[in-house]
Write an enzyme that holds these catalytic residues in place. Structure first.
Site, PDB file in Angstrom:
ATOM      1  N   GLU A 173       7.347   3.792   3.743  1.00  0.00           N
ATOM      2  CA  GLU A 173       7.682   5.057   4.403  1.00  0.00           C
ATOM      3  C   GLU A 173       9.075   5.575   4.088  1.00  0.00           C
ATOM      4  O   GLU A 173       9.780   6.045   4.982  1.00  0.00           O
ATOM      5  CB  GLU A 173       7.516   4.868   5.914  1.00  0.00           C
ATOM      6  CG  GLU A 173       8.488   3.863   6.583  1.00  0.00           C
ATOM      7  CD  GLU A 173       8.015   2.428   6.602  1.00  0.00           C
ATOM      8  OE1 GLU A 173       7.218   2.034   5.741  1.00  0.00           O
ATOM      9  OE2 GLU A 173       8.458   1.689   7.499  1.00  0.00           O
ATOM     10  N   ASN A 174       9.524   5.491   2.833  1.00  0.00           N
ATOM     11  CA  ASN A 174      10.856   5.980   2.513  1.00  0.00           C
ATOM     12  C   ASN A 174      10.974   7.452   2.926  1.00  0.00           C
ATOM     13  O   ASN A 174      10.114   8.256   2.592  1.00  0.00           O
ATOM     14  CB  ASN A 174      11.118   5.759   1.028  1.00  0.00           C
ATOM     15  CG  ASN A 174      11.096   4.285   0.680  1.00  0.00           C
ATOM     16  OD1 ASN A 174      11.643   3.465   1.427  1.00  0.00           O
ATOM     17  ND2 ASN A 174      10.425   3.920  -0.392  1.00  0.00           N
ATOM     18  N   GLU A 234       5.555  -0.871  13.413  1.00  0.00           N
ATOM     19  CA  GLU A 234       4.213  -0.874  12.834  1.00  0.00           C
ATOM     20  C   GLU A 234       3.097  -0.645  13.855  1.00  0.00           C
ATOM     21  O   GLU A 234       2.103   0.007  13.554  1.00  0.00           O
ATOM     22  CB  GLU A 234       3.969  -2.178  12.060  1.00  0.00           C
ATOM     23  CG  GLU A 234       4.923  -2.388  10.879  1.00  0.00           C
ATOM     24  CD  GLU A 234       4.847  -1.301   9.803  1.00  0.00           C
ATOM     25  OE1 GLU A 234       3.874  -0.522   9.791  1.00  0.00           O
ATOM     26  OE2 GLU A 234       5.776  -1.233   8.966  1.00  0.00           O
ATOM     27  N   LYS A 277      -1.536  -7.351  -0.937  1.00  0.00           N
ATOM     28  CA  LYS A 277      -2.662  -7.418  -0.001  1.00  0.00           C
ATOM     29  C   LYS A 277      -3.961  -7.778  -0.729  1.00  0.00           C
ATOM     30  O   LYS A 277      -4.852  -8.398  -0.154  1.00  0.00           O
ATOM     31  CB  LYS A 277      -2.817  -6.055   0.669  1.00  0.00           C
ATOM     32  CG  LYS A 277      -4.021  -5.946   1.556  1.00  0.00           C
ATOM     33  CD  LYS A 277      -4.226  -4.525   2.035  1.00  0.00           C
ATOM     34  CE  LYS A 277      -5.525  -4.425   2.826  1.00  0.00           C
ATOM     35  NZ  LYS A 277      -5.838  -3.043   3.199  1.00  0.00           N
ATOM     36  N   TYR A 293       0.977  -4.927  13.564  1.00  0.00           N
ATOM     37  CA  TYR A 293       0.234  -3.692  13.306  1.00  0.00           C
ATOM     38  C   TYR A 293      -0.866  -3.461  14.341  1.00  0.00           C
ATOM     39  O   TYR A 293      -0.864  -2.462  15.045  1.00  0.00           O
ATOM     40  CB  TYR A 293      -0.435  -3.758  11.923  1.00  0.00           C
ATOM     41  CG  TYR A 293       0.515  -3.624  10.763  1.00  0.00           C
ATOM     42  CD1 TYR A 293       1.258  -4.716  10.327  1.00  0.00           C
ATOM     43  CD2 TYR A 293       0.670  -2.421  10.109  1.00  0.00           C
ATOM     44  CE1 TYR A 293       2.128  -4.600   9.254  1.00  0.00           C
ATOM     45  CE2 TYR A 293       1.541  -2.300   9.022  1.00  0.00           C
ATOM     46  CZ  TYR A 293       2.259  -3.383   8.610  1.00  0.00           C
ATOM     47  OH  TYR A 293       3.125  -3.264   7.558  1.00  0.00           O
ATOM     48  N   ASP A 323       9.761 -11.671   5.981  1.00  0.00           N
ATOM     49  CA  ASP A 323       8.480 -11.406   5.313  1.00  0.00           C
ATOM     50  C   ASP A 323       7.424 -12.451   5.667  1.00  0.00           C
ATOM     51  O   ASP A 323       6.230 -12.212   5.548  1.00  0.00           O
ATOM     52  CB  ASP A 323       8.644 -11.384   3.782  1.00  0.00           C
ATOM     53  CG  ASP A 323       9.501 -10.207   3.311  1.00  0.00           C
ATOM     54  OD1 ASP A 323       9.717  -9.276   4.116  1.00  0.00           O
ATOM     55  OD2 ASP A 323       9.971 -10.237   2.153  1.00  0.00           O
ATOM     56  N   HIS A 358      -0.541   6.875   7.854  1.00  0.00           N
ATOM     57  CA  HIS A 358       0.325   5.784   8.318  1.00  0.00           C
ATOM     58  C   HIS A 358       1.779   6.007   7.896  1.00  0.00           C
ATOM     59  O   HIS A 358       2.685   5.990   8.727  1.00  0.00           O
ATOM     60  CB  HIS A 358      -0.211   4.455   7.770  1.00  0.00           C
ATOM     61  CG  HIS A 358       0.581   3.261   8.181  1.00  0.00           C
ATOM     62  ND1 HIS A 358       0.235   2.481   9.266  1.00  0.00           N
ATOM     63  CD2 HIS A 358       1.719   2.712   7.676  1.00  0.00           C
ATOM     64  CE1 HIS A 358       1.122   1.507   9.403  1.00  0.00           C
ATOM     65  NE2 HIS A 358       2.039   1.621   8.448  1.00  0.00           N
ATOM     66  N   GLU A 359       1.981   6.236   6.607  1.00  0.00           N
ATOM     67  CA  GLU A 359       3.364   6.390   6.137  1.00  0.00           C
ATOM     68  C   GLU A 359       4.008   7.645   6.738  1.00  0.00           C
ATOM     69  O   GLU A 359       5.190   7.650   7.073  1.00  0.00           O
ATOM     70  CB  GLU A 359       3.425   6.409   4.603  1.00  0.00           C
ATOM     71  CG  GLU A 359       2.809   5.191   3.906  1.00  0.00           C
ATOM     72  CD  GLU A 359       3.216   3.845   4.487  1.00  0.00           C
ATOM     73  OE1 GLU A 359       4.286   3.733   5.087  1.00  0.00           O
ATOM     74  OE2 GLU A 359       2.419   2.880   4.347  1.00  0.00           O
ATOM     75  N   ARG A 403      -0.810  -5.176  -6.064  1.00  0.00           N
ATOM     76  CA  ARG A 403      -0.614  -4.989  -4.617  1.00  0.00           C
ATOM     77  C   ARG A 403      -0.929  -6.299  -3.912  1.00  0.00           C
ATOM     78  O   ARG A 403      -2.053  -6.805  -3.990  1.00  0.00           O
ATOM     79  CB  ARG A 403      -1.538  -3.865  -4.144  1.00  0.00           C
ATOM     80  CG  ARG A 403      -1.423  -3.553  -2.674  1.00  0.00           C
ATOM     81  CD  ARG A 403      -2.272  -2.347  -2.323  1.00  0.00           C
ATOM     82  NE  ARG A 403      -2.364  -2.168  -0.899  1.00  0.00           N
ATOM     83  CZ  ARG A 403      -3.200  -1.333  -0.304  1.00  0.00           C
ATOM     84  NH1 ARG A 403      -4.009  -0.582  -1.058  1.00  0.00           N
ATOM     85  NH2 ARG A 403      -3.228  -1.219   1.001  1.00  0.00           N
ATOM     86  N   HIS A 411       5.224   7.046  10.236  1.00  0.00           N
ATOM     87  CA  HIS A 411       6.511   6.340  10.267  1.00  0.00           C
ATOM     88  C   HIS A 411       7.698   7.314  10.324  1.00  0.00           C
ATOM     89  O   HIS A 411       8.803   6.911  10.688  1.00  0.00           O
ATOM     90  CB  HIS A 411       6.672   5.458   9.031  1.00  0.00           C
ATOM     91  CG  HIS A 411       6.148   4.060   9.177  1.00  0.00           C
ATOM     92  ND1 HIS A 411       6.519   3.216  10.201  1.00  0.00           N
ATOM     93  CD2 HIS A 411       5.285   3.342   8.407  1.00  0.00           C
ATOM     94  CE1 HIS A 411       5.908   2.047  10.048  1.00  0.00           C
ATOM     95  NE2 HIS A 411       5.152   2.099   8.968  1.00  0.00           N
ATOM     96  N   GLY A 427       0.853  -1.185   0.000  1.00  0.00           N
ATOM     97  CA  GLY A 427       0.000   0.000   0.000  1.00  0.00           C
ATOM     98  C   GLY A 427       0.887   1.233   0.000  1.00  0.00           C
ATOM     99  O   GLY A 427       0.743   2.153  -0.800  1.00  0.00           O
TER     100      GLY A 427
HETATM  101  N1  BES Z   1       6.571  -0.468   6.176  1.00  0.00           N
HETATM  102  C1  BES Z   1       5.348  -0.982   5.726  1.00  0.00           C
HETATM  103  C2  BES Z   1       5.494  -1.905   4.549  1.00  0.00           C
HETATM  104  C3  BES Z   1       6.350  -3.121   4.810  1.00  0.00           C
HETATM  105  C4  BES Z   1       6.335  -3.785   6.024  1.00  0.00           C
HETATM  106  C5  BES Z   1       7.164  -3.597   3.806  1.00  0.00           C
HETATM  107  C6  BES Z   1       7.153  -4.896   6.237  1.00  0.00           C
HETATM  108  C7  BES Z   1       7.970  -4.708   4.005  1.00  0.00           C
HETATM  109  C8  BES Z   1       7.967  -5.358   5.224  1.00  0.00           C
HETATM  110  C9  BES Z   1       4.355   0.128   5.387  1.00  0.00           C
HETATM  111  O1  BES Z   1       4.427   1.212   6.243  1.00  0.00           O
HETATM  112  C10 BES Z   1       2.985  -0.433   5.598  1.00  0.00           C
HETATM  113  O2  BES Z   1       2.696  -0.803   6.697  1.00  0.00           O
HETATM  114  N2  BES Z   1       2.185  -0.505   4.557  1.00  0.00           N
HETATM  115  C11 BES Z   1       0.845  -1.026   4.619  1.00  0.00           C
HETATM  116  C12 BES Z   1      -0.144   0.073   4.752  1.00  0.00           C
HETATM  117  C13 BES Z   1      -0.677   0.340   6.086  1.00  0.00           C
HETATM  118  C14 BES Z   1      -1.767   1.399   6.038  1.00  0.00           C
HETATM  119  C15 BES Z   1      -1.060  -0.805   6.932  1.00  0.00           C
HETATM  120  C16 BES Z   1       0.546  -1.694   3.307  1.00  0.00           C
HETATM  121  O3  BES Z   1       1.390  -1.655   2.426  1.00  0.00           O
HETATM  122  O4  BES Z   1      -0.534  -2.248   3.157  1.00  0.00           O
HETATM  123 ZN    ZN Z   2       3.801   0.637   8.232  1.00  0.00          ZN
END
Ligand code: BES
Ligand code: ZN
Length: 615
Positions: free
Chosen positions: A289-290, A336, A572, A399, A391, A313-314, A570, A317, A286
């Site tokens: 947070e670079n 998270e 998710k 979260y 991962d 969210h980002e 994506r 971070h 989604g």
């Molecule tokens: N930092 C995460 C993405 C991530 C986590 C990448 C662990 C690789 C390993 C990012 O901040 C994140 O949490 N993204 C979520 C969105 C959020 C609103 C829950 C996503 O991508 O769905």
């Molecule tokens: Zn995150």
């Protein structure tokens, strides 16, 4: 008096000393071969050419070294799927000479160690290398895979341990580097990084970056494409392919307001600018947070700001994660969980408590659904990842359970005290890494002991180290959701009286969550006829509906599902969709055909996950 003064200084000195030395990797990161306890790379200079014809990044990385142990003479870096061409070292006299190096045996997801023999006086090393087709941290897109279909696109995704697949470095979140970069690209394209992106850069194919604040390796990020910039406010703006610019600026117009609220809550925004980069739809997350430049999926651009909690969210971070960083992937919840908590506070301040309550409930529902699928150890906040791919243990626990733990503390101690505690935490450990034990110590001293008899150590330990969800998490009932439930009950009783004209996306999502998994064909059709879920342009709604309707063989979904899977990557969304399809014998062949066609457009991380579905 002087003696006391000296004593105090001495005590302070000792504390400061033990504090600093424990900042860097006191526990060895089992997902890195690097040896920061002996030598740290404190500064990194990246000099690469982006070659779209070969899909390869080529050049060198220069590391500035700081010996932690005086006689340390081997620098160990992480690498994965890289070809190392040569290694140089710079001696005290400024001359560059070759250095002996050795690549260790390939160890799956961890890649290979790259051990470099150093002369006692060398301060810098340069590794010349290029990436390969297996460099999992990069996705190369052909023009056809972009939104505008004119130019190719490249982006990186380094978290958790993929930075090593495009830069040989110490790939552990316990180490931070400043970095500078020079990136050469084909002329019409623009390169951006998680660094200072100068707004009046000439588009000449030669780009320079500077990141003066130290960041962990997983926050190194690069994207190259036909990108353009549009400001949103003095401090914020959007980079995107032209097609997205206006839409994105409208969707994310409240970013500055979020920043202002965040800075008031937990201290000044520490990174200067905050821009958003809209990626092609194959971006596997989604958001990411670079620092200074969050990477964002276009699937949250819906036209109604319904999914902008992702930006909150980002942005959050920028404090939890980028400023204080989990020192190990077993402590991911510190990144998270804090961020989800912080995100929800921002949403309440900017969009009202009603909306934040709905988002909170949806998160709780997600966690409750996820829990039974997880092993007991994976239900704890502190993870155990020995021998595992970080991962792999990625779930709603870090979260949402993390968020609920912090919400629990907030409720027990009161918002004012808890906010004070969180601000102190950010201030105390800014630009450092943190693990669960040290966090618990800090919590004990600054909250539990300070206000005794409110929360016990045992309660805290249950939240952090045990499976399950303690029932002590704060419940936040929502009137808007009660309305959904009332109307749903009428529908199930066979006497529907839908009044949904003022419903928000969150209410629809709640409805789809709560609908029984067994609906008659007639019920499905009546829902579809009234509400047109199969045509929804909101990816969250479309996927929630599909996950409900695919197991029920809702044939009308074939075409929209195919279209969606060919467009969006994506994980998710696509992983659960393929799972639902593959589990239904009537849909499995269809799913495999669609995947065959869609797979080349997916990110390597997403490909790996979907491959598993069909194994
Ligand atoms: N930092 C995460 C993405 C991530 C986590 C990448 C662990 C690789 C390993 C990012 O901040 C994140 O949490 N993204 C979520 C969105 C959020 C609103 C829950 C996503 O991508 O769905
Ligand atoms: Zn995150």
């Amino acid at each position: 008096m002087p003696q006391l003064f000296f004593k105090m200084h001495f005590v302070f000195f000792v504390i400061a000393l033990s504090f600093t030395s424990s900042l860097q990797a006191q526990v060895r990161d089992q997902h890195s071969f690097s040896n920061p306890e002996q030598i740290i790379s404190t500064h990194l200079l990246l000099d690469v050419t982006v070659d779209f014809d070969k899909s390869e990044l080529r050049g060198f990385v220069e590391h500035q070294l700081q010996r932690q142990q005086k006689n340390a003479n081997t620098l160990v870096l992480d690498s994965r799927a890289l070809v190392i061409e040569k290694v140089l070292q710079q001696k005290a006299d400024g001359q560059w000479a070759s250095a002996r190096f050795q690549l260790g045996k390939a160890a799956g997801i961890l890649g290979q160690s790259l051990s470099i023999q150093l002369s006692p006086d060398s301060q810098k090393v340069r590794v010349y290398y290029h990436t390969t087709a297996d460099s999992s941290g990069l996705q190369w897109l052909s023009p056809a895979q972009t939104s505008e279909k004119q130019q190719p696109f490249l982006f990186s995704q380094s978290q958790a341990i993929h930075a090593r697949s495009w830069i040989p470095l110490q790939d552990t979140p316990a180490v931070r580097v400043n970095y500078q970069a020079r990136v050469r690209t084909p002329k019409p394209l623009l390169a951006v990084m998680s660094a200072d992106n100068s707004k009046n850069t000439e588009r000449d194919g030669d780009y320079h970056f500077d990141m003066p604040q130290p960041v962990p390796s997983y926050l190194l990020a690069l994207a190259v494409g036909d990108l353009h910039f549009q400001p949103m406010s003095a401090q914020t703006g959007v980079y995107a392919e032209k097609i997205w610019l206006d839409k994105a600026v409208a969707e994310f117009a409240d970013t500055q307001a979020m920043m202002d609220v965040a800075s008031k809550l937990y201290g000044q925004y520490p990174w200067g600018r905050y821009d958003l980069l809209i990626l092609p739809a194959s971006f596997p997350f989604g958001g990411m947070e670079n620092p200074r430049l969050s990477f964002i999926t276009p699937t949250v651009i819906t036209g109604d700001k319904s999914l902008v909690s992702l930006i909150a969210h980002e942005l959050a971070h920028s404090w939890s994660g980028n400023l204080i960083t989990n020192s190990n992937w077993e402590d991911l919840w510190l990144n998270e969980g804090f961020t989800n908590f912080f995100e929800n506070r921002l949403m309440a301040e900017v969009y009202g408590k009603g909306r934040a309550d709905m988002e909170y409930s949806l998160s709780v529902a997600e966690l409750t659904r996820a829990m039974p699928e997880l092993t007991e150890p994976d239900q704890a906040l502190k993870l155990k990842l020995a021998g595992r791919d970080p991962d792999e243990a990625f779930s709603a626990v870090a979260y949402v359970k993390g968020q609920l733990f912090l919400s629990f503390l907030e409720q027990k101690f009161g918002r004012a005290r808890f906010d004070q505690f969180v601000s102190l935490y950010f201030k105390t450990f800014a630009f450092h890494s943190m693990d669960t034990d040290r966090f618990l110590q800090f919590l004990q001293t600054n909250l539990l002991d300070k206000y005794p008899q409110v929360v016990s150590k045992a309660e805290v330990e249950q939240w952090v180290f045990q499976g399950g969800l303690p029932d002590t998490y704060p419940k936040r009932p929502s009137d808007a959701f009660s309305d959904v439930e009332k109307q749903l009950a009428l529908f199930i009783a066979g006497t529907p009286q839908w009044q949904t004209s003022n419903w928000t996306v969150h209410q629809w999502l709640h409805l789809l969550d709560k609908l029984p998994r067994q609906l008659s064909g007639q019920q499905l059709i009546s829902l579809e006829q009234q509400f047109g879920f199969s045509q929804s342009q909101n990816a969250e709604l479309f996927v929630a509906w599909s996950r409900l309707a695919i197991p029920l063989n809702y044939e009308a979904l074939h075409q929209p599902v195919q279209q969606f899977l060919l467009k969006v990557g994506r994980s998710k969304f696509v992983v659960p969709l393929y799972r639902a399809l593959a589990q239904n014998p009537h849909w499995r062949d269809f799913a495999q055909k669609v995947y065959q066609q869609a797979r080349p457009g997916y990110h390597p991380l997403t490909q790996a996950q979907v491959d598993k579905v069909f194994q």
